[in-house]
Write an enzyme that holds these catalytic residues in place. Structure first.
Site, PDB file in Angstrom:
ATOM      1  CE1 TYR A  95      48.425  36.618  45.561  1.00 15.19           C
ATOM      2  CE2 TYR A  95      46.880  35.555  47.029  1.00 15.19           C
ATOM      3  CZ  TYR A  95      47.257  36.660  46.312  1.00 15.19           C
ATOM      4  OH  TYR A  95      46.497  37.793  46.325  1.00 15.19           O
ATOM      5  CE  LYS A 130      42.242  41.459  31.738  1.00 18.86           C
ATOM      6  NZ  LYS A 130      41.172  42.456  31.496  1.00 18.86           N
ATOM      7  CG  ASP A 182      38.604  43.853  33.321  1.00 16.14           C
ATOM      8  OD1 ASP A 182      38.153  42.698  33.214  1.00 16.14           O
ATOM      9  OD2 ASP A 182      39.110  44.470  32.366  1.00 16.14           O
ATOM     10  CG  ASP A 229      43.580  38.107  48.466  1.00 13.53           C
ATOM     11  OD1 ASP A 229      42.811  38.460  49.376  1.00 13.53           O
ATOM     12  OD2 ASP A 229      44.817  38.128  48.584  1.00 13.53           O
ATOM     13  CG  ASP A 279      40.171  42.022  50.620  1.00 17.93           C
ATOM     14  OD1 ASP A 279      39.709  41.037  51.232  1.00 17.93           O
ATOM     15  OD2 ASP A 279      41.332  42.429  50.780  1.00 17.93           O
TER      16      ASP A 279
END
Length: 352
Positions: free
Chosen positions: A142, A187, A220, A244, A248
């Site tokens: 970001y 990851k 994942d 983020d 959610d």
């Protein structure tokens, strides 16, 4: 009597509606307890663009830097979608986080038994779920260099060892107060930043917090486990974008993002905001869910050291939920407005 200077940033969409709820509750808390909130309302996001031509004006920055805590409603909306990255409402929020140096975002999730019916997951999966997601907030993709042409685009993701260590310390300190279990999400099978993340987290936890049980999960895999076996999690630590996404996803467990509070903490400053965003589709309809904002206010009170008041507010919110004051995002047949729910909570503050 303790007195606190609070900067209130209503922002865009339903932001003004839920921050009005927070303002009303703070007024009632002042009646019930020996505390004073000196509130300074400032513009941010799209509202600030319209008034000042920029998403984070200097007067807003000055107020935030001179406050004891900052409370934000939400930013963004379709009106400003064609703005460039650095002129958008969302950039105002990113710049605010960077200015306040609030590098750790803390997003707790507690499942209220009375809301189990609104979760898409079965009761036996969500019963007793209690977790915290700690998200690094001022680094990663970001904040990396960005470039766009007609044929390609670049978003750079970078992390330093120090950035990883400081947010890991926050997560470990939380884990030590809870079940001493920490899941670090990355990851690392693909990304170099994630490989560094895993190496630094492993070394730091092993050396500084050997009492903590550390587990690593890929993003994942973690997303899958979050909806298939959420009780396994206590404290989740991860980088900016992954945090983020996961926070959610956790909103689905509670039935709505409208139930998720958050705090963004640095060494000196703190920013509190609901997770749900600006929800422009319901702006002005009076049906915004204020619970996430009120739970964020509870977090703010604890950060200020007012745990007694925070506990009382938590009881008032729980009572409102037990009285089935449900917002429409939870129960589409509900007749309770934002104002109705706020009045229920304020009434409980004065009566319990």
């Amino acid at each position: 009597m303790n007195s606190y200077d609070i900067t209130l940033l209503p922002g865009d969409g339903i932001g003004p509606e839920v921050t009005q709820s927070v303002h009303a509750v703070m007024e009632v808390l002042q009646q019930r307890f020996p505390v004073r909130f000196n509130i300074d309302i400032k513009a941010v996001g799209g509202e600030a663009i319209d008034k000042f031509g920029e998403p984070l004006p200097q007067e807003t920055i000055d107020s935030c830097l001179n406050s004891d805590a900052v409370f934000l409603g939400a930013v963004g909306g379709p009106k400003w979608e064609n703005k460039g990255v650095y002129e958008s409402p969302e950039w105002g929020l990113l710049k605010l986080r960077e200015t306040l140096k609030v590098f750790s975002n803390i997003r707790p999730l507690s499942i209220y038994e009375d809301l189990n019916q609104f979760s898409p997951l079965k009761n036996d999966l969500i019963q007793g779920v209690e977790m915290v997601i700690v998200r690094e907030l001022t680094g990663g993709i970001y904040f990396g260099n960005k470039h766009r042409s007609d044929l390609y685009a670049v978003d750079q993701c970078t992390y330093t060892e120090n950035e990883i260590i400081r947010v890991t310390k926050v997560a470990c300190e939380l884990a030590m107060k809870r079940k001493r279990r920490l899941v670090s999400v990355d990851k690392a099978n693909v990304l170099e930043t994630s490989k560094l993340w895993r190496e630094v987290v492993t070394r730091y936890v092993t050396e500084a917090f050997p009492q903590i049980h550390l587990e690593h999960q890929l993003i994942d895999s973690c997303a899958m486990h979050l909806v298939s076996n959420p009780r396994q999690f206590d404290v989740i630590l991860t980088e900016n974008m992954f945090g983020d996404i996961l926070s959610d996803i956790s909103g689905a467990l509670s039935g709505s993002l409208g139930m998720l509070p958050s705090s963004s903490i640095g060494h000196k400053y703190a920013l509190f905001e609901p997770v749900h965003g600006s929800a422009p589709n319901i702006k002005g309809k009076g049906i915004a869910n204020p619970y996430a904002s009120l739970l964020s206010l509870e977090m703010m009170l604890r950060w200020l050291g007012e745990s007694k008041i925070a506990d009382h507010l938590a009881r008032a919110i729980k009572q409102a939920i037990q009285d089935k004051c449900f917002s429409k995002d939870l129960d589409k047949n509900s007749h309770f407005s934002t104002t109705d729910i706020t009045l229920s909570v304020t009434s409980n503050i004065l009566s319990i």
